[in-house]
Scaffold this motif. Sequence first.
Motif, short mmCIF file in Angstrom:
data_model
loop_
_atom_site.label_atom_id
_atom_site.label_comp_id
_atom_site.label_asym_id
_atom_site.label_seq_id
_atom_site.Cartn_x
_atom_site.Cartn_y
_atom_site.Cartn_z
N ILE A 113 0.78 -1.24 -0.09
CA ILE A 113 0.01 0.06 0.04
C ILE A 113 0.72 1.03 0.03
CG2 ILE A 113 -1.70 1.35 1.34
CD1 ILE A 113 -2.66 -1.31 2.39
N LEU A 114 1.81 1.18 0.79
CA LEU A 114 2.89 2.44 0.97
C LEU A 114 3.49 2.44 -0.29
CD1 LEU A 114 3.94 2.16 4.46
CD2 LEU A 114 2.21 3.59 3.88
N GLY A 115 3.89 1.44 -0.93
CA GLY A 115 4.69 1.61 -2.28
C GLY A 115 3.93 2.04 -3.60
N ALA A 116 2.84 1.95 -3.18
CA ALA A 116 1.75 2.45 -4.58
C ALA A 116 2.02 3.86 -4.70
CB ALA A 116 0.35 2.11 -4.08
N HIS A 117 2.59 4.76 -3.97
CA HIS A 117 2.67 6.02 -4.14
C HIS A 117 3.97 6.17 -5.00
CE1 HIS A 117 0.33 8.97 -1.73
NE2 HIS A 117 0.05 7.91 -1.12
N PRO A 118 3.79 7.31 -5.93
CA PRO A 118 4.82 7.43 -7.11
C PRO A 118 6.15 7.89 -6.44
CG PRO A 118 3.21 9.18 -7.21
CD PRO A 118 2.62 8.05 -6.17
N ARG A 119 7.32 7.52 -7.02
CA ARG A 119 8.61 8.16 -6.54
C ARG A 119 8.41 9.58 -6.81
NH1 ARG A 119 13.73 6.10 -8.98
NH2 ARG A 119 14.53 5.03 -7.13
N LEU A 120 9.16 10.27 -5.85
CA LEU A 120 9.14 11.68 -5.71
C LEU A 120 9.97 12.11 -7.11
CD1 LEU A 120 9.46 12.92 -2.31
CD2 LEU A 120 7.56 13.37 -3.55
N GLY A 121 9.29 13.23 -7.85
CA GLY A 121 10.12 13.71 -8.76
C GLY A 121 10.02 12.82 -10.15
N GLU A 122 9.23 12.05 -10.07
CA GLU A 122 9.17 11.05 -11.37
C GLU A 122 8.49 11.75 -12.51
OE1 GLU A 122 10.13 7.60 -12.26
OE2 GLU A 122 11.46 8.13 -10.82
N LYS A 123 8.92 11.50 -13.56
CA LYS A 123 8.15 12.40 -14.68
C LYS A 123 6.92 11.55 -15.05
CE LYS A 123 11.72 15.11 -16.21
NZ LYS A 123 11.91 16.07 -15.32
N LYS A 124 6.85 10.34 -14.88
CA LYS A 124 5.59 9.64 -15.45
C LYS A 124 4.83 9.27 -13.88
CE LYS A 124 3.96 5.68 -17.90
NZ LYS A 124 3.90 4.23 -17.86
#
Length: 178
Positions: free
Chosen positions: A79-90
């Motif tokens: 669940i916590l890993g569903a967030h996008p990486r910070l600064g990702e373009k996509k």
Amino acid sequence: MSSFQLPPVEGIPTLTTTERTAVLDALFEPCTALHTLSLDFLHDKKFTSYNDLIASIGVQLSDLSESPSTSDSKWLDKILGAHPRLGEKKVESAQAKAEQAQLNTGGEQEAVELRNLNDEYEKTFPGLRYVVFVNGRSRPVIMESMRERIARGDINLERAEAIKAMCDIAADRAIKLQ
């Protein structure tokens, strides 16, 4: 931001599974593990406000975090890993895209440093993504927070901070989507 609008919170128990899924996806991030955890809960419980609903899901996540079961920890990490990486373009969700827009405005050197910090964070805390309520803070301030959390190296505190950040983000989204 997306054109999605949250339905009145009082009616959530009467929504279809698809509609309740859309509410979860708009407030948090699209995540099958969160759907499995919370869809029935949203059907069975009445809420007085979106803050009440978000706090209740926060309790569900905290219960997973405090469980001695390894499978509960892995479920929470999904669940916590569903967030996008910070600064990702996509970035998939319109909400996350808007929230992260300011993090994509610095120079290329800062962008590379942020990618490297994401990598380091994910090596330090396998299965997790760095989750933070950006809330107008600059990329250098966010990156300093990442460095501090990586150096601390405490996965239990990371999970607790990520849950709080997810709920803060969801509360902010609820205001914008009503």
